[in-house]
Design an enzyme around this catalytic site. Sequence first.
Site, mmCIF file in Angstrom:
data_model
loop_
_atom_site.group_PDB
_atom_site.id
_atom_site.type_symbol
_atom_site.label_atom_id
_atom_site.label_comp_id
_atom_site.label_asym_id
_atom_site.label_seq_id
_atom_site.Cartn_x
_atom_site.Cartn_y
_atom_site.Cartn_z
ATOM 1 N N LYS A 133 0.858 -1.197 0.000
ATOM 2 C CA LYS A 133 0.000 0.000 0.000
ATOM 3 C C LYS A 133 0.879 1.227 0.000
ATOM 4 O O LYS A 133 2.032 1.183 0.441
ATOM 5 C CB LYS A 133 -0.882 0.012 1.261
ATOM 6 C CG LYS A 133 -2.119 0.871 1.145
ATOM 7 C CD LYS A 133 -3.223 0.138 0.423
ATOM 8 C CE LYS A 133 -4.501 0.897 0.355
ATOM 9 N NZ LYS A 133 -5.615 0.007 0.002
HETATM 10 N N1 GLU Z 1 -7.305 0.147 -3.288
HETATM 11 C C1 GLU Z 1 -8.061 -1.005 -3.586
HETATM 12 C C2 GLU Z 1 -8.142 -1.931 -2.376
HETATM 13 O O1 GLU Z 1 -7.967 -1.503 -1.264
HETATM 14 C C3 GLU Z 1 -7.580 -1.700 -4.835
HETATM 15 C C4 GLU Z 1 -6.165 -2.177 -4.816
HETATM 16 C C5 GLU Z 1 -5.676 -2.673 -6.159
HETATM 17 O O2 GLU Z 1 -6.442 -2.670 -7.089
HETATM 18 O O3 GLU Z 1 -4.504 -3.023 -6.226
HETATM 19 O O4 GLU Z 1 -8.467 -3.071 -2.500
#
Ligand code: GLU
Length: 416
Positions: free
Chosen positions: A104
């Site tokens: 993240k």
């Molecule tokens: N931000 C989204 C999540 O928390 C998508 C993450 C992604 O597509 O890599 O799942």
Amino acid sequence: MGINPFDVAKKQIDIVAEEMGLDANLTKYLKRIERSLIVSIPIVMDDGDLEIFEGYRIHHSTVRGPGKGGIRYSPEVTLDEVKALATWMTWKCSLLNLPLGGAKGGVCVDPRQLSKKELERLTRRYTSEIINFIGPDIDIPAPDVNTNAQIMSWMMDVYSMQKGRSVPGVVTGKPVEIGGSVGREPATGMGLYYVIEAMCEKLNFDLKSQTIVIQGFGNVGGTIAEFLYKEGCKTIAVSDISGALYSPEGLDIEKLLEWTKKGNYLKDYKDKNYSLITNEEILTTKCDILIPAALENQITQKNANNIRCKIILEGANGPVTTEADNILFSKGIYVIPDILANGGGVCVSYFEYVQDIRAYFWELDRINKELKKILLKAFEEVYALSKERKIKLRTAAYIIAVSRIAKAIELRGIFP
Ligand code: GLU
């Protein structure tokens, strides 16, 4: 001091470790963050002043594949928040059985205070600072809170310029014109819909006659609201950062989306049948299905006793704390955990990544079919395990996700 989301994430690991009888060394290993990068982002603002922003990219685990996870822009972003979110991505990818790990990123900034040019400079500099940390076989970022396809385009451009060739597979959630996937933008909302439909079927509830409350009206909250509206379901309250609108007769979601997509706040929407309530009140509004689709730590031990619904569908990541989870369980409220409920986004991100690498693009029909297949398979596994062991859906989801990671660690061993 507010609740530290990384403490919540670690507590969740302890709960599932105890339930599974997981080895103490493995438990210790799972709480470990593989890599943390903190960067400082200097930006010359439009007025000539220099501002410094702090950004992060975290790899929680790449044991099952390259890191995967979004990037958020928010003044509330902290290192520990991003660590928690990266950890949750590990479980989410594992639960869906995607060959990806958990990562993240975030920048501590209020993007609403920036001009478009400032936002672009911030994104480009941030990407450049984390460039050795990301890549199609290292870690693939995506949109999250307050980031979108335009931001992903700039990220892909910076990465490609540095590599001297176009590398679409470095980020997902891009516009389709530059290697994005059809169906990626509504994917999280679509997934939420498939999951709640399946849950209602299990409980013999008619989805159309349930009353719904949605906290958050961005990409996730707005999209699920739209799907439910089109299916004829009644949403009685929705909120954004400005406040919440409530009508026991049901809200006209299409009109509200038209209003907010123009950049307006919900609180300024005028309809004599709607009343304005607060962001706290929306959570305790009596309804059948409550969808927290904003930020983490919204349902805590302070308000959990006042929650009046039958099902909570976690659109956001980490909206319910561990203490609140126990209270909700004792009240007989089903909580469909984030790592299952909102997994549609990363699932279609995975499809986008596969399409980019193969340079072969799929039709929307195939995307939605495969998304449904993956989510419903995970849903069935989680539901069956929770029934069999009489445990929370969250604990069941974690047992499945953590078992796969634990197995991978065991097979690979610990280096050296
Ligand atoms: N931000 C989204 C999540 O928390 C998508 C993450 C992604 O597509 O890599 O799942």
